[in-house]
Design a protein around this motif. Structure first.
Motif, short mmCIF file in Angstrom:
data_model
loop_
_atom_site.label_atom_id
_atom_site.label_comp_id
_atom_site.label_asym_id
_atom_site.label_seq_id
_atom_site.Cartn_x
_atom_site.Cartn_y
_atom_site.Cartn_z
N LYS A 182 3.47 -18.64 11.44
CA LYS A 182 3.01 -17.25 11.63
C LYS A 182 1.58 -17.15 12.18
O LYS A 182 1.33 -16.34 13.05
N GLN A 204 2.22 -12.34 19.21
CA GLN A 204 2.96 -11.12 18.82
C GLN A 204 3.34 -10.28 20.01
O GLN A 204 2.71 -10.08 20.92
N SER A 250 0.62 -28.52 10.15
CA SER A 250 1.76 -27.70 9.74
C SER A 250 3.09 -28.28 10.22
O SER A 250 4.03 -28.41 9.43
N MET A 286 9.30 -21.01 10.24
CA MET A 286 8.76 -19.81 10.88
C MET A 286 7.61 -19.22 10.06
O MET A 286 6.64 -18.72 10.63
N GLU A 287 7.69 -19.31 8.75
CA GLU A 287 6.61 -18.81 7.90
C GLU A 287 5.34 -19.62 8.12
O GLU A 287 4.24 -19.06 8.20
N SER A 288 5.46 -20.93 8.24
CA SER A 288 4.28 -21.77 8.44
C SER A 288 3.67 -21.59 9.83
O SER A 288 2.50 -21.88 10.04
N ASP A 319 15.58 -21.87 9.94
CA ASP A 319 14.70 -22.39 8.90
C ASP A 319 13.53 -21.43 8.72
O ASP A 319 12.55 -21.47 9.46
N ALA A 320 13.64 -20.57 7.73
CA ALA A 320 12.62 -19.55 7.48
C ALA A 320 11.29 -20.18 7.07
O ALA A 320 10.23 -19.63 7.38
N GLU A 321 11.33 -21.33 6.42
CA GLU A 321 10.10 -21.98 5.99
C GLU A 321 9.25 -22.42 7.20
O GLU A 321 8.03 -22.29 7.19
#
Length: 76
Positions: free
Chosen positions: A71, A76, A20, A67-69, A63-65
């Motif tokens: 997850k 948590q 990732s 953080m999405e990868s 960079d939202a991409e």
């Protein structure tokens, strides 16, 4: 630059994590105690204590991409 906590408690998770982060053209460091390892190095990751969460420093802001990868690995 920002830091998140991740959990890499299995070999499959480590392999998926390295795959990732290698898709992005930015720097990532894993910090465990006094050790700092390049997060794109699978051998370096296996030198850390993976039984507890590790800090991941991301040298790229907003960079939202990314953080999405990440997850599946985030604590948590």
């Amino acid at each position: 630059m920002h830091t998140v906590q991740i959990n890499l408690n299995s070999i499959d998770k480590v392999k998926a994590f390295v795959h990732s982060v290698n898709t992005f053209n930015t720097e990532f460091d894993l910090v465990s105690g006094r050790f700092v390892i390049d997060a794109k190095s699978i051998m370096g990751i296996f030198s850390l204590d993976l039984s507890k969460p590790i800090n991941l420093t991301i040298y790229n802001d907003d960079d939202a991409e990314i953080m999405e990868s990440l997850k599946p690995f985030l604590v948590q």
